[in-house]
Design a protein around this motif. Structure first.
Motif, PDB file in Angstrom:
ATOM      1  N   ALA A 321       0.792  -1.238   0.104  1.00 38.51           N
ATOM      2  CA  ALA A 321      -0.028  -0.035  -0.225  1.00 38.51           C
ATOM      3  C   ALA A 321       0.591   1.382   0.210  1.00 38.51           C
ATOM      4  N   LEU A 322       1.887   1.380   0.661  1.00 39.27           N
ATOM      5  CA  LEU A 322       2.583   2.504   0.966  1.00 39.27           C
ATOM      6  C   LEU A 322       3.783   2.576  -0.052  1.00 39.27           C
ATOM      7  N   GLY A 323       4.311   1.489  -0.548  1.00 34.75           N
ATOM      8  CA  GLY A 323       5.587   1.287  -1.194  1.00 34.75           C
ATOM      9  C   GLY A 323       6.566   0.918  -0.456  1.00 34.75           C
ATOM     10  N   GLU A 324       7.558  -0.087  -0.874  1.00 28.65           N
ATOM     11  CA  GLU A 324       8.575  -0.384   0.005  1.00 28.65           C
ATOM     12  C   GLU A 324       9.331   0.430   0.717  1.00 28.65           C
ATOM     13  N   GLY A 325       9.921   1.729  -0.001  1.00 24.89           N
ATOM     14  CA  GLY A 325      10.652   2.585   0.680  1.00 24.89           C
ATOM     15  C   GLY A 325      10.016   3.470   1.979  1.00 24.89           C
ATOM     16  N   ALA A 326       8.763   3.683   1.735  1.00 23.73           N
ATOM     17  CA  ALA A 326       7.794   4.487   2.596  1.00 23.73           C
ATOM     18  C   ALA A 326       7.543   3.760   3.930  1.00 23.73           C
ATOM     19  N   ALA A 327       7.211   2.495   3.536  1.00 19.95           N
ATOM     20  CA  ALA A 327       7.122   1.152   4.818  1.00 19.95           C
ATOM     21  C   ALA A 327       8.373   1.147   5.410  1.00 19.95           C
ATOM     22  N   ARG A 328       9.617   1.068   4.883  1.00 18.20           N
ATOM     23  CA  ARG A 328      10.608   0.849   5.389  1.00 18.20           C
ATOM     24  C   ARG A 328      10.923   2.313   6.414  1.00 18.20           C
ATOM     25  N   SER A 329      10.724   3.428   5.989  1.00 18.27           N
ATOM     26  CA  SER A 329      11.068   4.329   6.701  1.00 18.27           C
ATOM     27  C   SER A 329      10.038   4.867   7.791  1.00 18.27           C
ATOM     28  N   ALA A 330       8.951   4.116   7.964  1.00 20.71           N
ATOM     29  CA  ALA A 330       7.946   4.440   8.760  1.00 20.71           C
ATOM     30  C   ALA A 330       8.489   3.617  10.137  1.00 20.71           C
ATOM     31  N   LYS A 331       8.149   4.406  11.419  1.00 21.15           N
ATOM     32  CA  LYS A 331       8.182   3.551  12.663  1.00 21.15           C
ATOM     33  C   LYS A 331       6.870   2.907  12.961  1.00 21.15           C
ATOM     34  N   VAL A 332       7.124   1.628  13.129  1.00 19.84           N
ATOM     35  CA  VAL A 332       5.895   0.606  13.295  1.00 19.84           C
ATOM     36  C   VAL A 332       6.046   0.017  14.687  1.00 19.84           C
ATOM     37  N   SER A 333       5.215   0.001  15.411  1.00 17.46           N
ATOM     38  CA  SER A 333       5.043  -1.025  16.414  1.00 17.46           C
ATOM     39  C   SER A 333       3.557  -1.564  16.902  1.00 17.46           C
ATOM     40  N   SER A 334       3.609  -2.625  17.738  1.00 14.27           N
ATOM     41  CA  SER A 334       2.344  -3.454  18.160  1.00 14.27           C
ATOM     42  C   SER A 334       1.828  -3.149  19.432  1.00 14.27           C
ATOM     43  N   THR A 335       1.277  -2.367  19.756  1.00 18.12           N
ATOM     44  CA  THR A 335       0.931  -2.252  21.347  1.00 18.12           C
ATOM     45  C   THR A 335       0.104  -3.451  21.950  1.00 18.12           C
ATOM     46  N   LYS A 336      -0.362  -4.363  20.936  1.00 17.20           N
ATOM     47  CA  LYS A 336      -0.897  -5.519  21.405  1.00 17.20           C
ATOM     48  C   LYS A 336       0.169  -6.433  22.362  1.00 17.20           C
ATOM     49  N   SER A 337       1.269  -6.118  22.101  1.00 15.91           N
ATOM     50  CA  SER A 337       2.494  -6.636  22.790  1.00 15.91           C
ATOM     51  C   SER A 337       2.571  -6.623  24.159  1.00 15.91           C
ATOM     52  N   MET A 338       1.718  -5.422  24.719  1.00 21.00           N
ATOM     53  CA  MET A 338       1.419  -4.794  26.141  1.00 21.00           C
ATOM     54  C   MET A 338       0.025  -5.093  26.653  1.00 21.00           C
ATOM     55  N   THR A 339      -1.018  -4.775  25.549  1.00 22.28           N
ATOM     56  CA  THR A 339      -2.243  -4.731  26.229  1.00 22.28           C
ATOM     57  C   THR A 339      -2.818  -6.324  25.824  1.00 22.28           C
ATOM     58  N   GLY A 340      -2.427  -7.020  25.130  1.00 25.47           N
ATOM     59  CA  GLY A 340      -2.888  -8.278  24.536  1.00 25.47           C
ATOM     60  C   GLY A 340      -4.072  -7.871  23.372  1.00 25.47           C
ATOM     61  N   HIS A 341      -4.618  -8.777  22.971  1.00 25.16           N
ATOM     62  CA  HIS A 341      -5.586  -8.296  21.945  1.00 25.16           C
ATOM     63  C   HIS A 341      -7.058  -8.102  22.518  1.00 25.16           C
ATOM     64  N   MET A 342      -7.325  -7.023  22.616  1.00 29.11           N
ATOM     65  CA  MET A 342      -8.608  -6.351  23.155  1.00 29.11           C
ATOM     66  C   MET A 342      -9.730  -6.651  22.178  1.00 29.11           C
ATOM     67  N   LEU A 343      -9.699  -7.309  21.272  1.00 25.31           N
ATOM     68  CA  LEU A 343     -10.635  -7.881  20.368  1.00 25.31           C
ATOM     69  C   LEU A 343     -11.388  -6.784  19.719  1.00 25.31           C
ATOM     70  N   GLY A 344     -12.735  -6.542  20.216  1.00 26.05           N
ATOM     71  CA  GLY A 344     -13.765  -5.357  19.470  1.00 26.05           C
ATOM     72  C   GLY A 344     -13.123  -4.061  20.137  1.00 26.05           C
ATOM     73  N   ALA A 345     -12.328  -3.702  21.095  1.00 21.78           N
ATOM     74  CA  ALA A 345     -11.764  -2.639  21.680  1.00 21.78           C
ATOM     75  C   ALA A 345     -10.579  -2.271  21.278  1.00 21.78           C
ATOM     76  N   ALA A 346      -9.713  -3.236  20.493  1.00 25.48           N
ATOM     77  CA  ALA A 346      -8.404  -3.092  19.961  1.00 25.48           C
ATOM     78  C   ALA A 346      -8.239  -1.994  19.237  1.00 25.48           C
ATOM     79  N   GLY A 347      -8.862  -1.600  18.179  1.00 27.35           N
ATOM     80  CA  GLY A 347      -8.501  -0.446  17.357  1.00 27.35           C
ATOM     81  C   GLY A 347      -8.900   0.750  17.740  1.00 27.35           C
ATOM     82  N   ALA A 348      -9.688   0.854  19.083  1.00 32.45           N
ATOM     83  CA  ALA A 348      -9.741   2.062  19.581  1.00 32.45           C
ATOM     84  C   ALA A 348      -8.789   2.432  20.603  1.00 32.45           C
ATOM     85  N   ILE A 349      -8.023   1.432  21.262  1.00 33.21           N
ATOM     86  CA  ILE A 349      -7.086   1.675  22.105  1.00 33.21           C
ATOM     87  C   ILE A 349      -5.799   2.006  21.267  1.00 33.21           C
ATOM     88  N   GLU A 350      -5.707   1.336  20.057  1.00 31.47           N
ATOM     89  CA  GLU A 350      -4.592   1.822  19.034  1.00 31.47           C
ATOM     90  C   GLU A 350      -4.763   3.190  18.498  1.00 31.47           C
TER      91      GLU A 350
END
Length: 414
Positions: A321-350
């Motif tokens: 979607a972003l292109g290889e270069g743009a994806a590699r330049s972005a900072k990415v993280s998963s906060t589920k590594s701390m909150t776990g997967h809050m299912l229907g609430a996950a998108g809002a906490i994120e």
């Protein structure tokens, strides 16, 4: 006429904090909210850990009667909505026309605890003993309904149910309603309270949950050793508000919502499309609507569930979607590594994490990531938060049934 849409209030009750501020502080600090399951006797379960809400007493918060007649997912939603309203200042008299104040709060599963408890009553004591509050406690729209009652929200109200994409879709649909003039403000988010024996067994037998009993390494998105997600619970609610309306009353603006994508894989009941066509199209839609320019600084809060298929598919989707270069330049993280997967609430906490990351110039880390999967080769911000002055944030969500959602936020510059 299209209106600009601001985020002016944040509320949360999560495995890492019982307020939005506590939750964000924990995410910045890399505090993991995963621990041994205490909600039920897990000695016979294949799964030993979950990310539970801690230190919350519903009877103290709402009184015994309200706590007994409402499912925990409703109570969590009320807690988060109360915080968000107070934070935004919309709880003050005259701050908003309540006929133009709406609620888009969804749940992936709804009142499963109440449902199972009353099934036990039915089998043990007969139909006459089933609670008269069973139906309003179990139906997934009731979080939205109860929030609307509590805050006199007479405007558009639309609970969304799209599994783990629920609250991202709720925020996206609320964004569209305000953007096109149907409301001045909407409480948007999701709530979930499904850490109970039946739900855990169902997810476990579908081979979706990790069987790793170590809370520190159980959830490790994008790591070579990942083997499933960790169930989480809680709620997050954001106040979305038409920007001129917010500025006219002197509200604090955390960020702007700029774009939204909504697609379906139409591929499999539970597995993401390995070619990532659905999520890449959702990201592309949101990015195009927003006018996203990754060169200006992009933070991606990934869905990042710590499952083999999801993390790989999402990595491919970001590149496509972003292109290889743009994806590699972005900072990415998963906060589920701390909150776990809050299912229907996950998108809002994120989405909350995205708004705060933009405001404070800090990207929360991906915890547990010590041995990166060579096929997941982006910058996932392992173990320690990073200072990063991003102008844009992208949040992605994927749900069972093939549902995909993408939200694009932009820092607010006054």
């Amino acid at each position: 006429m299209e209106h600009r849409v601001a985020i002016t209030g944040l509320g949360a009750i999560s495995p890492v904090g019982n307020t939005a501020a506590e939750t964000w502080d924990s995410l910045r600090a890399g505090r993991v909210g995963i621990g041994p399951i205490s909600k039920f006797d897990a000695s016979g379960s294949k799964v030993k850990v979950a990310a539970e809400v801690k230190g919350f007493d519903a009877r103290e918060a709402f009184g015994v009667a309200e706590a007994r007649r409402s499912d925990p997912f409703v109570l969590y939603a009320l807690v988060a909505a109360d915080q968000a309203m107070a934070d935004s200042g919309l709880d003050r008299e005259g701050a908003v026309d309540h006929e133009r104040l709406g609620v888009y709060v969804g749940s992936g599963i709804g009142g499963i605890q109440t449902t199972v408890a009353n099934e036990d009553v039915l089998r043990g004591s007969g139909p006459g003993r089933v609670s008269p509050f069973l139906v309003p406690a179990m139906i997934a729209n009731m979080a939205s309904g109860q929030v609307a009652i509590r805050h006199r929200c007479y405007g558009p109200t639309l609970p969304v149910v799209t599994a783990c994409a629920t609250s991202s879709h709720a925020i996206g649909e609320a964004f569209r309603a305000i953007r096109h003039g149907y409301a001045d403000a909407i409480l948007a988010g999701g709530s979930e309270a499904a850490i109970m024996e039946l739900a855990v067994a169902g997810f476990a037998n579908a081979k979706a949950l990790t069987r790793n009993p170590d809370p520190v390494t159980a959830c490790r998105p994008f790591d070579r050793g990942r083997d499933g997600f960790v169930m989480g619970e809680g709620a997050a609610v954001l106040v979305l508000e038409e920007l001129d309306h917010a500025l006219a009353r002197g509200a604090h603006v955390y960020a702007e919502v700029m774009g939204y994508g909504n697609t379906c894989d139409a591929y499999h009941m539970t597995s993401p499309d390995p070619e990532a066509s659905g999520i890449s199209r959702a990201i592309g839609q949101a990015a195009a609507e927003a006018g996203l320019d990754a060169a200006e600084g992009l933070y991606v809060n990934a869905h990042g569930t710590s499952t083999k298929l999801n993390d790989l598919s999402e990595t491919r989707g970001l590149k496509a979607a972003l292109g290889e270069g743009a994806a590699r330049s972005a900072k990415v993280s998963s906060t589920k590594s701390m909150t776990g997967h809050m299912l229907g609430a996950a998108g809002a906490i994120e989405a909350l994490a995205c708004a705060k990351a933009l405001e404070e110039g800090v990207v929360p880390p991906t915890m547990g990531l010590t041995d990166p999967d060579p096929d997941c080769d982006l910058d996932y911000t392992p173990l320690v938060a990073a200072e990063f002055r991003a102008r844009w944030a992208l949040s992605t969500s994927l749900g069972f049934g093939g549902h995909n959602a993408a939200l694009v936020l932009r820092s607010f510059e006054g």
